[in-house]
Design a protein around this motif. Structure first.
Motif, PDB file in Angstrom:
ATOM      1  N   VAL A  67       0.856  -1.180   0.000  1.00  0.00           N
ATOM      2  CA  VAL A  67       0.000   0.000   0.000  1.00  0.00           C
ATOM      3  C   VAL A  67       0.891   1.229   0.000  1.00  0.00           C
ATOM      4  O   VAL A  67       1.897   1.280   0.711  1.00  0.00           O
ATOM      5  N   MET A  68       0.562   2.184  -0.836  1.00  0.00           N
ATOM      6  CA  MET A  68       1.360   3.394  -0.948  1.00  0.00           C
ATOM      7  C   MET A  68       1.003   4.364   0.178  1.00  0.00           C
ATOM      8  O   MET A  68      -0.174   4.543   0.519  1.00  0.00           O
ATOM      9  N   THR A  69       2.027   4.994   0.743  1.00  0.00           N
ATOM     10  CA  THR A  69       1.851   5.965   1.823  1.00  0.00           C
ATOM     11  C   THR A  69       2.614   7.242   1.477  1.00  0.00           C
ATOM     12  O   THR A  69       3.408   7.277   0.541  1.00  0.00           O
ATOM     13  N   ARG A  70       2.385   8.263   2.283  1.00  0.00           N
ATOM     14  CA  ARG A  70       3.017   9.559   2.036  1.00  0.00           C
ATOM     15  C   ARG A  70       4.543   9.461   2.156  1.00  0.00           C
ATOM     16  O   ARG A  70       5.077   8.577   2.816  1.00  0.00           O
ATOM     17  N   GLY A  76       8.289   4.805  11.218  1.00  0.00           N
ATOM     18  CA  GLY A  76       7.555   3.660  10.714  1.00  0.00           C
ATOM     19  C   GLY A  76       6.166   3.553  11.306  1.00  0.00           C
ATOM     20  O   GLY A  76       5.231   3.098  10.635  1.00  0.00           O
ATOM     21  N   SER A  77       6.000   3.968  12.557  1.00  0.00           N
ATOM     22  CA  SER A  77       4.681   3.875  13.188  1.00  0.00           C
ATOM     23  C   SER A  77       3.680   4.803  12.498  1.00  0.00           C
ATOM     24  O   SER A  77       2.513   4.444  12.311  1.00  0.00           O
ATOM     25  N   ASP A  78       4.124   5.998  12.104  1.00  0.00           N
ATOM     26  CA  ASP A  78       3.239   6.899  11.352  1.00  0.00           C
ATOM     27  C   ASP A  78       2.862   6.278  10.011  1.00  0.00           C
ATOM     28  O   ASP A  78       1.710   6.370   9.574  1.00  0.00           O
ATOM     29  N   ARG A  79       3.829   5.638   9.368  1.00  0.00           N
ATOM     30  CA  ARG A  79       3.566   5.049   8.056  1.00  0.00           C
ATOM     31  C   ARG A  79       2.571   3.889   8.167  1.00  0.00           C
ATOM     32  O   ARG A  79       1.651   3.763   7.366  1.00  0.00           O
ATOM     33  N   ILE A  80       2.747   3.031   9.177  1.00  0.00           N
ATOM     34  CA  ILE A  80       1.840   1.891   9.269  1.00  0.00           C
ATOM     35  C   ILE A  80       0.430   2.336   9.683  1.00  0.00           C
ATOM     36  O   ILE A  80      -0.552   1.703   9.297  1.00  0.00           O
ATOM     37  N   PHE A  81       0.336   3.431  10.436  1.00  0.00           N
ATOM     38  CA  PHE A  81      -1.000   3.892  10.807  1.00  0.00           C
ATOM     39  C   PHE A  81      -1.744   4.398   9.579  1.00  0.00           C
ATOM     40  O   PHE A  81      -2.941   4.111   9.411  1.00  0.00           O
ATOM     41  N   GLU A  82      -1.053   5.128   8.712  1.00  0.00           N
ATOM     42  CA  GLU A  82      -1.708   5.565   7.471  1.00  0.00           C
ATOM     43  C   GLU A  82      -2.148   4.360   6.658  1.00  0.00           C
ATOM     44  O   GLU A  82      -3.275   4.317   6.130  1.00  0.00           O
TER      45      GLU A  82
END
Length: 244
Positions: A67-70, A76-82
């Motif tokens: 899944v693409m993220t910002r 990493g925690s911010d990325r996995i939450f998105e």
């Protein structure tokens, strides 16, 4: 666990090993090896969260899901939450396991072990540690030491994490940066500002402790190899080659 998911954050930016998620290990990118370990853990869907089309393409070519993220996430925690919010807007998933994308030798049994402390409803976040057996690690600031009180066999209630020298009688524990979050805990965690202790030690997990969140630690036998530099990549190739 039908309500669990493994999310693997991966970004191409790395000062010591540029493009490391795509580094070749016996014909497959490193991120694919991590994904395979996650599949072998058999605790739910495993998805790579990335800001790189090249990483997503490599994952999908191997039969995985990305899944693409910002691009502007600082952790990493911010990325996995998105990624979690995009994958599960209905909030059916209640447990999220964050497996770092540079751990191609992680033992699937250890991934599963991270879930065990969450059987206790008082625990917000679970993580891993292994006994320190190399004396050099006791004074190595790159080795994060986990401290806690024993609450059950092979389980600690974390009191702090530090880069400082380990002192006093053992056992001393090497923290492994793999986390299992209750979904509500992850949502709260990413909404909090960095805490003073977190900034002083450069350890994100201290933000949770400073906010009164409970972290328990499952004790495992060994520390997986983290690939941060070219020499680590060669070690990973040797280790994974020996298993083939």
């Amino acid at each position: 666990m039908p309500d669990a998911i493994i999310l693997i954050p991966a970004r191409l930016a790395s000062t010591r090993l540029p493009g490391k998620p795509l580094a070749d290990i016996h014909g497959a990118p490193m991120i694919v090896h991590v994904l395979r370990r996650a599949w072998e853990a058999e605790i739910g869907q495993a998805v790579v969260a990335t800001d790189s089309e090249a990483v997503a393409t490599a994952v999908e070519k191997a039969g995985g899901r990305a899944v693409m993220t910002r691009t502007d996430h600082t952790s990493g925690s911010d990325r996995i939450f998105e990624a979690l919010e995009a994958l599960d807007p209905e909030h059916r998933i209640h447990v999220v396991v964050n497996v770092q994308g540079d751990l191609p030798t992680i033992d699937p049994e250890d991934i599963r072990a991270a879930l065990m402390p969450l059987a206790d409803p008082a625990v917000d976040i679970a993580t891993l540690a292994a006994p320190i057996t190399d004396p050099a690690e006791l004074t190595n600031r790159n080795v994060v030491k986990a401290h806690g009180t024993v609450v059950a066999p092979n389980r600690l209630h974390a009191t702090t994490f530090t880069r400082a020298d380990a002192t006093g009688p053992g056992p001393h524990y090497h923290h492994i940066g793999l986390y299992a979050y209750r979904r509500a805990a992850l949502e709260r965690f990413v909404s909090l500002p960095p805490s003073p202790n977190e900034q002083r030690e450069s350890l994100e997990q201290l933000r949770a402790l400073d906010a009164g969140m409970r972290i328990d630690i499952a004790i495992v036998n060994s520390v997986p190899l983290g690939v941060d530099a070219p020499e680590d990549l060669e070690k990973a190739r040797a280790m994974l080659g020996a298993k083939q």
